[in-house]
Scaffold this active site. Sequence first.
Site, PDB file in Angstrom:
ATOM      1  N   SER A  14       1.378  -0.345   5.700  1.00  0.00           N
ATOM      2  CA  SER A  14       1.642  -0.576   4.279  1.00  0.00           C
ATOM      3  C   SER A  14       3.120  -0.287   4.050  1.00  0.00           C
ATOM      4  CB  SER A  14       0.777   0.349   3.421  1.00  0.00           C
ATOM      5  OG  SER A  14       1.105   0.186   2.056  1.00  0.00           O
ATOM      6  N   ASP A  37      -1.942  -7.138  -0.271  1.00  0.00           N
ATOM      7  CA  ASP A  37      -2.757  -6.940  -1.471  1.00  0.00           C
ATOM      8  C   ASP A  37      -2.647  -8.112  -2.436  1.00  0.00           C
ATOM      9  OD1 ASP A  37      -3.638  -4.370  -0.655  1.00  0.00           O
ATOM     10  OD2 ASP A  37      -1.777  -3.489  -1.367  1.00  0.00           O
ATOM     11  N   ARG A  70       9.396   0.820  -9.747  1.00  0.00           N
ATOM     12  CA  ARG A  70       8.196   0.494 -10.512  1.00  0.00           C
ATOM     13  C   ARG A  70       8.409   0.405 -12.028  1.00  0.00           C
ATOM     14  NH1 ARG A  70       7.150  -1.573  -6.167  1.00  0.00           N
ATOM     15  NH2 ARG A  70       5.465  -0.794  -4.825  1.00  0.00           N
ATOM     16  N   ASP A  72       1.454   4.201  -7.545  1.00  0.00           N
ATOM     17  CA  ASP A  72       2.005   3.016  -8.201  1.00  0.00           C
ATOM     18  C   ASP A  72       1.156   2.522  -9.362  1.00  0.00           C
ATOM     19  OD1 ASP A  72       4.292   2.922  -6.706  1.00  0.00           O
ATOM     20  OD2 ASP A  72       3.531   1.477  -5.246  1.00  0.00           O
TER      21      ASP A  72
END
Length: 406
Positions: free
Chosen positions: A179, A18, A98, A127
Amino acid sequence: MKKENIKKIVLAYSGGLDTSIIIPWLKENYNNPEIIAVSGDVGQGDELEGLEEKAIKTGAAKLIVADLVDEMVDGIIIPALKMGAKYEKYLLGTAFARPVIGKKLAEIALAEGADAICHGATGKGNDQVRFELAIKRFAPDMPIIAPWREWNIKSRDEEIDYAEAHHVPLRISRETNYSKDKNLWHLSHEGLDLEDPANEPQYDKPGFLEMSVSPMRAPDAPEYVSVDFEAGAPTAFNGKKMKASDIIRKLNEAGGKNGIGITDIVENRLVGMKDRGIYETPGGSILYFAHEQLEMITVDKDTLHVKQKLAVDFADLIYNGKWYTPLQEALTAFADEANKYVTGTVKLKLYKGNIIPAGTTSPYSLYSEKLVTFGESDYDQAQAAGFINLWGLPVKVQALRELGRL
């Protein structure tokens, strides 16, 4: 803010699929802004190698690597461990990292005079919420760019097409295009064949498991480990004192080679859909298990049961991105108080994916062999009759009412 007014962007940069294509995409779609790539070092190890060269070659002005390991471990993981927080059997690996990354993005963006912060989280996942709530807490007026909510790319295959067209180097192929998210605590796997819950995970597939081995391939002999705790926080591994992050590293090594902590879960995402993931959490699984063993002998029943109820709320809070909130502070304070006497040593046996208790000791143990023994003790068993009469009085009164004898 209008796109033409965005001259400098701070990008959350992992170097994965990404964020690798986001740099050229931002250059094309936001009038060639200056891009400051920021990678949070949360213990992902060799994933950081070569990242600066890659970021700059694909268009970033510079890369900032922020060491966030101990902030994540001491500030978030240890409170969660003390509370016993689990989200539907998930040990919150991605969710732990995060908040500290989002906070650092906000701090760097303010220090650099950036016009916006960008992240590569999809519009389907958790996220995006976790990053943006942390950013809103520390840079409330900062615009946020989320390309997955803007661009026309519809899949990871199309991302690879874009990368190839723009000569962006990737570490994956279409066949290994899971992923993944890795930090000191865990490694997650999603996508490809895992999207169908009917498919058995291919644990022996080369390159799939990274922190662990399949339990079937683990050694035939058990391995013993011990963890010391003080007030609920780990302080030593196998008798050697070290900081919590290093204890996790040691437990990752021991747990990984013994096939510990591999879980296959279909979880309920915050955005409303179910998602299937495979998680490797070798050290974390051992640490949670060890802490629970020590709690058994050091925490009173009422406190333990309330803490177990609050653990669900605490896990939800972390999973849903609400770490920097008053509720978190209040629950963390409770966890600290509840762990005041969770001090001692836990010995465990690791064997082919299993964690087996091998002895627990504490100077604050509430366990009394003199009371519970089947042999002769000081406990007067005759006193139980009076206790049962009082405890069962409401039941007896209800029965008498039904018999018309009140």
